[in-house]
Design a protein around this motif. Structure first.
Motif, short mmCIF file in Angstrom:
data_model
loop_
_atom_site.label_atom_id
_atom_site.label_comp_id
_atom_site.label_asym_id
_atom_site.label_seq_id
_atom_site.Cartn_x
_atom_site.Cartn_y
_atom_site.Cartn_z
N TYR A 136 -11.31 26.86 10.83
CA TYR A 136 -11.20 28.32 10.83
C TYR A 136 -12.21 28.93 9.85
O TYR A 136 -12.91 29.88 10.18
CB TYR A 136 -9.78 28.75 10.46
CG TYR A 136 -9.63 30.24 10.33
CD1 TYR A 136 -9.52 31.05 11.45
CD2 TYR A 136 -9.61 30.85 9.08
CE1 TYR A 136 -9.39 32.43 11.34
CE2 TYR A 136 -9.48 32.23 8.95
CZ TYR A 136 -9.38 33.01 10.08
OH TYR A 136 -9.26 34.36 9.97
N ASP A 179 -15.70 28.60 11.19
CA ASP A 179 -15.90 29.57 12.28
C ASP A 179 -16.15 30.97 11.72
O ASP A 179 -17.05 31.68 12.18
CB ASP A 179 -14.69 29.61 13.21
CG ASP A 179 -14.57 28.39 14.08
OD1 ASP A 179 -15.56 27.63 14.19
OD2 ASP A 179 -13.48 28.19 14.67
N GLN A 180 -15.37 31.37 10.73
CA GLN A 180 -15.53 32.69 10.13
C GLN A 180 -16.89 32.82 9.44
O GLN A 180 -17.54 33.86 9.52
CB GLN A 180 -14.40 32.97 9.13
CG GLN A 180 -13.04 33.08 9.77
CD GLN A 180 -12.98 34.19 10.80
OE1 GLN A 180 -13.34 35.32 10.52
NE2 GLN A 180 -12.55 33.86 12.00
N GLN A 181 -17.33 31.77 8.78
CA GLN A 181 -18.65 31.79 8.14
C GLN A 181 -19.74 31.95 9.18
O GLN A 181 -20.70 32.70 8.97
CB GLN A 181 -18.88 30.51 7.34
CG GLN A 181 -18.07 30.44 6.07
CD GLN A 181 -18.23 29.12 5.35
OE1 GLN A 181 -18.64 28.11 5.94
NE2 GLN A 181 -17.91 29.10 4.07
N ILE A 196 -19.45 33.40 12.13
CA ILE A 196 -19.36 34.76 12.64
C ILE A 196 -20.04 35.73 11.68
O ILE A 196 -20.82 36.60 12.10
CB ILE A 196 -17.90 35.16 12.89
CG1 ILE A 196 -17.33 34.37 14.07
CG2 ILE A 196 -17.75 36.66 13.11
CD1 ILE A 196 -15.83 34.46 14.22
N LEU A 197 -19.76 35.58 10.40
CA LEU A 197 -20.38 36.45 9.40
C LEU A 197 -21.90 36.29 9.37
O LEU A 197 -22.65 37.26 9.32
CB LEU A 197 -19.81 36.17 8.01
CG LEU A 197 -18.39 36.65 7.76
CD1 LEU A 197 -17.87 36.14 6.43
CD2 LEU A 197 -18.33 38.16 7.80
#
Length: 56
Positions: free
Chosen positions: A15, A18-20, A22-23
């Motif tokens: 997770y 994935d967030q990294q 996206i950023l």
């Protein structure tokens, strides 16, 4: 650490990664958009300056 805790830890790590991603993608897209807008503005200013120069 039991199997359930390990699976939870791995899911949290996925997770976060994935967030990294996206950023990072959002930042890259924002920078590209800013560059494009800057180019357009620069061209517009250059054209106005050239028109003033020709008028003089």
């Amino acid at each position: 650490m039991n199997a359930e805790e390990l699976a939870d830890l791995e899911a949290r790590e996925r997770y976060i990664l994935d967030q990294q991603g996206i950023l990072r993608k959002g930042i890259e897209e924002g920078l590209a958009q800013g560059r494009e807008e800057g180019r357009e503005e620069g061209l517009g200013l250059g054209m106005r300056e050239k028109a003033v120069e020709i008028a003089r």
